[in-house]
Design an enzyme around this catalytic site. Structure first.
Site, mmCIF file in Angstrom:
data_model
loop_
_atom_site.group_PDB
_atom_site.id
_atom_site.type_symbol
_atom_site.label_atom_id
_atom_site.label_comp_id
_atom_site.label_asym_id
_atom_site.label_seq_id
_atom_site.Cartn_x
_atom_site.Cartn_y
_atom_site.Cartn_z
ATOM 1 N N LYS A 80 -10.497 2.534 7.234
ATOM 2 C CA LYS A 80 -9.478 2.704 6.200
ATOM 3 C C LYS A 80 -8.238 3.364 6.809
ATOM 4 C CE LYS A 80 -9.445 4.705 1.500
ATOM 5 N NZ LYS A 80 -10.302 5.482 0.558
ATOM 6 N N SER A 155 -11.238 3.074 -3.547
ATOM 7 C CA SER A 155 -10.048 2.647 -2.835
ATOM 8 C C SER A 155 -10.319 2.154 -1.397
ATOM 9 C CB SER A 155 -9.051 3.817 -2.742
ATOM 10 O OG SER A 155 -9.603 4.901 -2.012
ATOM 11 N N SER A 179 -14.480 6.318 -4.308
ATOM 12 C CA SER A 179 -13.812 5.356 -3.420
ATOM 13 C C SER A 179 -14.661 4.830 -2.278
ATOM 14 C CB SER A 179 -12.529 5.972 -2.855
ATOM 15 O OG SER A 179 -11.556 6.084 -3.868
#
Length: 314
Positions: A80, A155, A179
């Site tokens: 990420k 996310s 997330s």
């Protein structure tokens, strides 16, 4: 090795160390799969193929000399895009971010390097890691590799999509309010949200200091254990990181779950769709057969709890 898209990071590292396959071969294959995954899911922020192959060649050379024996030797991973890396600027999934390159690697990135892993790309996230679906109106929406018309969850959308597609065996994400867990569930892979303070957040984009955690999304549970062992532990750069000794989680993979309790709130479960309820029943039934004890748990006021979480998060 065959079926590289299905192999665990643990198995890949072992094969690379034993020279059954080279890190360069594994990395080239991962780059090809990740590129294909991006065309389907919009999972990549930045591909770093040349740098990754250079690092893979260096690791292969060291292994050839008998100098490299680390838990993630030569394994290509992607994460990420919210972690500092020396000389680079993380996007945070946004147009607003740091305007100068980082001077140091985030602690988790540094620990991955020390463990022998290499990074082939930075991956999609919801803007500022704030959102449950994987939608990003700045950078474009992520799409589910099983069905591009569906969401990835967020996310940590790009990590979940890349792992589910088979491009990488594991990758970093973060979890402030779901997330890691949401995208793993939506994409049909596994994740772990460590205890708060178990993994250093130094060098990671901050969202909510009281809730932020760094964790892993992986295809195999054994990789959750392996990677958590690599990244967990006290870090003087994060005052909130715990100093509890880090066990070898891999050694406990075969431990019995007999007597472990799982609290289930049937009032909440009944609000889920029928397929979700059926899947949960199937999974808990399997675990109960292995010794897990299901117990009734009640949370009388989810709405107030949610509002309090939002207040803490801000």
């Amino acid at each position: 090795m065959k079926d590289l898209d299905q192999a665990s990071a643990r198995a890949l590292a072992k094969a690379i160390r034993k020279q059954k396959i080279s890190s360069v071969e594994v990395t080239k294959a991962a780059i090809e799969r990740l590129t294909a995954c991006h065309e389907l899911t919009h999972c990549i922020v930045g591909l770093e193929a040349d740098a990754a192959l250079k690092a893979a060649k260096a690791i292969d050379a060291e292994i050839d000399k008998g100098k490299h024996k680390q838990p993630l030797d030569g394994v290509p991973l992607a994460h990420k895009d919210m972690f500092d890396r020396k000389g680079k600027i993380a996007s945070w999934g946004a147009k607003i971010h740091l305007d100068k390159p980082a001077k140091h690697d985030a602690t988790v990135i540094a620990r991955f390097k020390d463990a022998g892993a290499l990074q082939i790309a930075t991956l999609h996230l919801t803007e500022f890691a704030f959102g449950p679906t994987g939608h990003n109106y700045v950078a474009g929406h992520a799409r589910n590799p099983w069905d591009p018309t569906r969401i990835t969850g967020g996310s940590s959308a790009g990590t979940a999509a890349a792992v589910a597609y088979g491009a990488i065996p594991a990758g970093l994400g973060s979890d402030t309010g779901g997330s890691l867990r949401l995208p793993a569930a939506c994409c049909g892979v596994t994740s772990i949200k460590p205890t708060w303070g178990r993994v250093s957040r130094a060098g990671a984009m901050p969202l909510s200091p009281a809730l932020d955690t760094i964790g892993v999304i992986a295809r195999h549970v054994e990789d959750l254990a392996l990677v958590l062992r690599v990244i967990a532990g006290r870090d003087k750069a994060d005052a909130a990181s715990g100093d509890v000794k880090v066990p070898d989680y891999v050694d406990h993979l075969e431990d019995s779950i007999k007597g472990v309790k799982l609290g289930l709130d049937q009032a909440v479960i009944s609000q889920a769709s029928a397929p979700v309820q059926k899947m949960l029943e199937s999974v808990t039934g399997i675990l109960a057969g292995l010794g897990l004890k299901k117990v009734h748990a009640t949370f009388p006021d989810w709405q107030t709890l949610d509002h309090m979480t939002q207040l803490v998060q801000m």
